[in-house]
Design a protein around this motif. Structure first.
Motif, mmCIF file in Angstrom:
data_model
loop_
_atom_site.group_PDB
_atom_site.id
_atom_site.type_symbol
_atom_site.label_atom_id
_atom_site.label_comp_id
_atom_site.label_asym_id
_atom_site.label_seq_id
_atom_site.Cartn_x
_atom_site.Cartn_y
_atom_site.Cartn_z
ATOM 1 N N THR A 1 0.962 -1.839 -0.023
ATOM 2 C CA THR A 1 -0.563 0.628 0.544
ATOM 3 C C THR A 1 0.822 1.275 0.120
ATOM 4 O OG1 THR A 1 -1.573 -0.984 0.797
ATOM 5 C CG2 THR A 1 -1.457 1.191 0.765
ATOM 6 N N ASP A 2 0.495 1.692 -0.806
ATOM 7 C CA ASP A 2 1.240 3.361 -1.361
ATOM 8 C C ASP A 2 0.895 4.634 0.054
ATOM 9 O OD1 ASP A 2 2.516 5.887 -2.054
ATOM 10 O OD2 ASP A 2 3.286 4.523 -3.340
ATOM 11 N N PRO A 3 2.301 5.202 0.151
ATOM 12 C CA PRO A 3 1.725 5.903 1.615
ATOM 13 C C PRO A 3 1.096 7.715 0.880
ATOM 14 C CG PRO A 3 3.752 5.807 1.360
ATOM 15 C CD PRO A 3 4.003 4.346 0.528
ATOM 16 N N VAL A 4 1.624 7.414 -0.140
ATOM 17 C CA VAL A 4 1.250 8.403 -1.355
ATOM 18 C C VAL A 4 -0.414 8.428 -1.484
ATOM 19 C CG1 VAL A 4 1.406 10.294 -2.460
ATOM 20 C CG2 VAL A 4 3.615 9.580 -1.325
ATOM 21 N N THR A 5 0.088 7.307 -2.093
ATOM 22 C CA THR A 5 -1.407 7.003 -2.744
ATOM 23 C C THR A 5 -2.754 6.021 -1.928
ATOM 24 O OG1 THR A 5 -0.683 5.646 -4.289
ATOM 25 C CG2 THR A 5 -0.172 7.509 -5.476
ATOM 26 N N GLY A 6 -2.013 5.227 -1.629
ATOM 27 C CA GLY A 6 -2.889 4.831 -1.147
ATOM 28 C C GLY A 6 -3.559 3.096 -1.974
ATOM 29 N N LEU A 7 -2.447 3.275 -3.070
ATOM 30 C CA LEU A 7 -2.652 2.356 -3.935
ATOM 31 C C LEU A 7 -2.232 0.682 -4.083
ATOM 32 C CD1 LEU A 7 -3.191 4.409 -7.321
ATOM 33 C CD2 LEU A 7 -4.759 3.210 -6.146
ATOM 34 N N ALA A 8 -2.190 -0.262 -4.443
ATOM 35 C CA ALA A 8 -1.575 -1.549 -3.552
ATOM 36 C C ALA A 8 -0.911 -2.321 -4.328
ATOM 37 C CB ALA A 8 -1.957 -2.401 -2.504
#
Length: 523
Positions: free
Chosen positions: A147-154
């Motif tokens: 999970t990306d801390p900037v975009t929230g995408l995983a």
């Protein structure tokens, strides 16, 4: 800034990250290996793409970057998120075509000679852009550990790369003589499928003005995508084999990860640890970027050009075709035909009983025109392969857009035959004629380079480039091409001695089997 400086064969333009130097090559200026994102290495492996870091001075843009990690060529690399641009004049303001290469989300690159944009840019008077994106497990999977801390995408990092590229093009088109408000998205196979998905994204509304979707490998489970659970299982199993956890895979050398991913999905789909991703591993339902697959979504709300090949399956059944893996032997009798068809059906569904196999063979025999040739069994197998994996959903989505869409759509069957001992018009034959690369030594023996092939290529390029510039395809050798209406002669058939004709969608009856078979989603 859009200032252009030319000195002899060198042309310097200003991008948002810094100045780059391209080269004048005949009628066009080419810029190769232009970064559109930071290298996705280290902590950025399995992370959303970041904008390229600015640089000082003038960066050389005359050489391609390496392809993204894949089995071949040997110089592939994770540091591969680069774009290539061909423009007639960086000082102009021309329509832009962004092309997404195919390769089953596993192989391919913008540097492949097949996709060289020089001829199309010069002949069409347009700016042509192609690029690399993340492939295989680096680009098309899902796991919450990432999970990306900037975009929230995983998930779907390759699709995220494509979004980043389109934003980069919009921000930088003017520097290359392009119109940032006039971008057409085009792709073939896996690229045609993700081009379709990108055109549906709300965040790209207004960026993608038109869509050219060619031989789209529209994803669905279990054939062309992993389920989220199966994706988690794949990353966790591979991490366990390597003595780490999913987060720890960021530290494993990329070639080793690629090798393990390939091994995980090798062999018969029925013998694997997961049941999905049976043929390809493309976009995964992540609830954010991919909320549903095309058969469950509206069609794109932009003008469309939908293209498929007459015999998509001959790419996979011709033993001389560069498909991967190589084509299995063609059936030589009825028993072998049934098993060959069973093998195709198993790519689409794990439940393949004798009744389904017999129904498929009977349906195709009933709609085929007998020729008495020894190749009839091979041809039937080829049609099943191409229709089941590609043509059925392409045609049915085109028909649905004709019923429910609000924008014009032009449908083409590309039908120029290959040269013997090759046969049919295989999957991805189109790119050789769109880009004029059929004449290259690596393609000429299969696709030809005579006056007819050059005429077909010129018309194909003109049809696409006029659609890109004006929204309506036209060419001097082609009859008026109407907006697609399924029950009227509106499909353009391009190829062969007649060059072009307008007809009812060919071989429609063959598609009816798939509507009722229960192994494919029906749009």
């Amino acid at each position: 800034m859009t200032t252009t400086v030319s000195s002899g064969a060198t042309t310097i333009v200003h991008t948002t990250a810094g100045r780059i130097a391209g080269a004048r090559e005949g009628e066009i200026v080419a810029f190769r290996g232009v970064p559109y994102a930071e290298p996705p290495t280290g902590e950025l492996r399995f992370a959303s793409p970041r904008p390229p870091a600015p640089w000082h001075g003038v960066r050389d843009a005359t050489r391609f970057s390496p392809p993204f990690v894949q089995a071949a060529p040997a110089h592939s690399s994770e540091d591969a998120l680069y774009a290539n641009v061909w423009t007639p004049d960086p000082a102009g303001r021309r329509s832009v075509l962004v092309y997404i290469h195919g390769g089953g989300w596993q192989v391919g690159a913008g540097s492949v000679p097949t996709f060289d944009g020089a001829r199309l840019a010069a002949a069409g008077g347009i700016v042509v852009v192609n690029f690399n994106y993340r492939l295989g497990m680096f680009g098309w999977g899902l796991h919450e550990a990432y999970t990306d801390p900037v975009t929230g995408l995983a998930a779907n990092w390759g699709l995220q790369d494509q979004v980043a590229l389109l934003r980069w093009v919009r921000e930088n088109a003017a520097a290359f003589g392009g119109d940032p408000d006039d971008i057409t998205l085009c792709g073939t196979s896996a690229g045609g499928a993700t081009a379709w998905q990108l055109a549906l994204m709300p965040e790209l509304k207004g960026t993608v003005r038109r869509l050219v979707s060619i031989s789209a490998a529209h994803p669905w489970q279990p054939a062309f995508a992993l389920t989220p659970d199966d994706s988690r299982t794949a990353y966790e199993t591979i991490a366990h084999r390597l003595g780490t956890d999913p987060k720890g895979l960021r530290e494993v050398p990329a070639p080793l990860l690629h090798e393990e991913w390939t091994r995980f999905f090798s062999g018969s789909p029925g013998a694997r640890e997961v049941g999905s991703g049976r043929e390809y591993r493309g976009p995964v339902l992540d609830g954010r970027l991919v909320t549903a697959y095309p058969h469950d979504l509206p069609t794109p709300d932009v003008p469309l050009m939908t293209i498929y090949n007459r015999t998509e399956g001959s790419f996979f059944t011709d033993p001389l075709s560069p498909s991967f893996p190589p084509a299995p032997p063609a059936p030589t009798d009825h028993a072998e035909l049934r098993e060959a068809v069973r093998g195709v059906l198993r790519k689409m569904t794990p439940r393949v009983d004798d009744g389904l196999v017999d129904a498929c063979v009977d349906a195709y025999r009933g709609t085929a025109a007998p020729t008495g040739r020894d190749e009839e069994l091979r041809d039937l197998w080829t049609e099943v392969w191409g229709d089941g994996l590609f043509r059925h959903r392409i045609v049915r989505l085109a028909e649905r857009h004709a019923r429910t869409g609000t924008t014009p759509q032009y449908v083409m069957e590309f039908a120029h035959p290959t040269r013997a001992p090759h046969f049919g018009t295989p999957h991805d034959a189109t790119s050789k004629f769109l880009f004029g690369s059929h004449r290259l030594p690596l393609h000429a023996e299969q696709f030809g380079d005579g006056p007819l092939e050059r005429r077909i290529s010129r018309n194909f390029a003109e049809l696409v480039s006029t659609f890109v510039r004006e929204g309506r395809p036209r060419s001097e050798d082609v009859p008026d091409w109407p907006v697609f209406a399924p029950d009227r002669p509106t499909t353009l058939v391009l190829g062969g001695e007649t060059v072009a004709s307008v007809a009812l969608t060919p071989k429609r009856q063959q598609l009816r089997f798939w509507d009722e078979a229960g192994c494919l989603p029906v749009p």
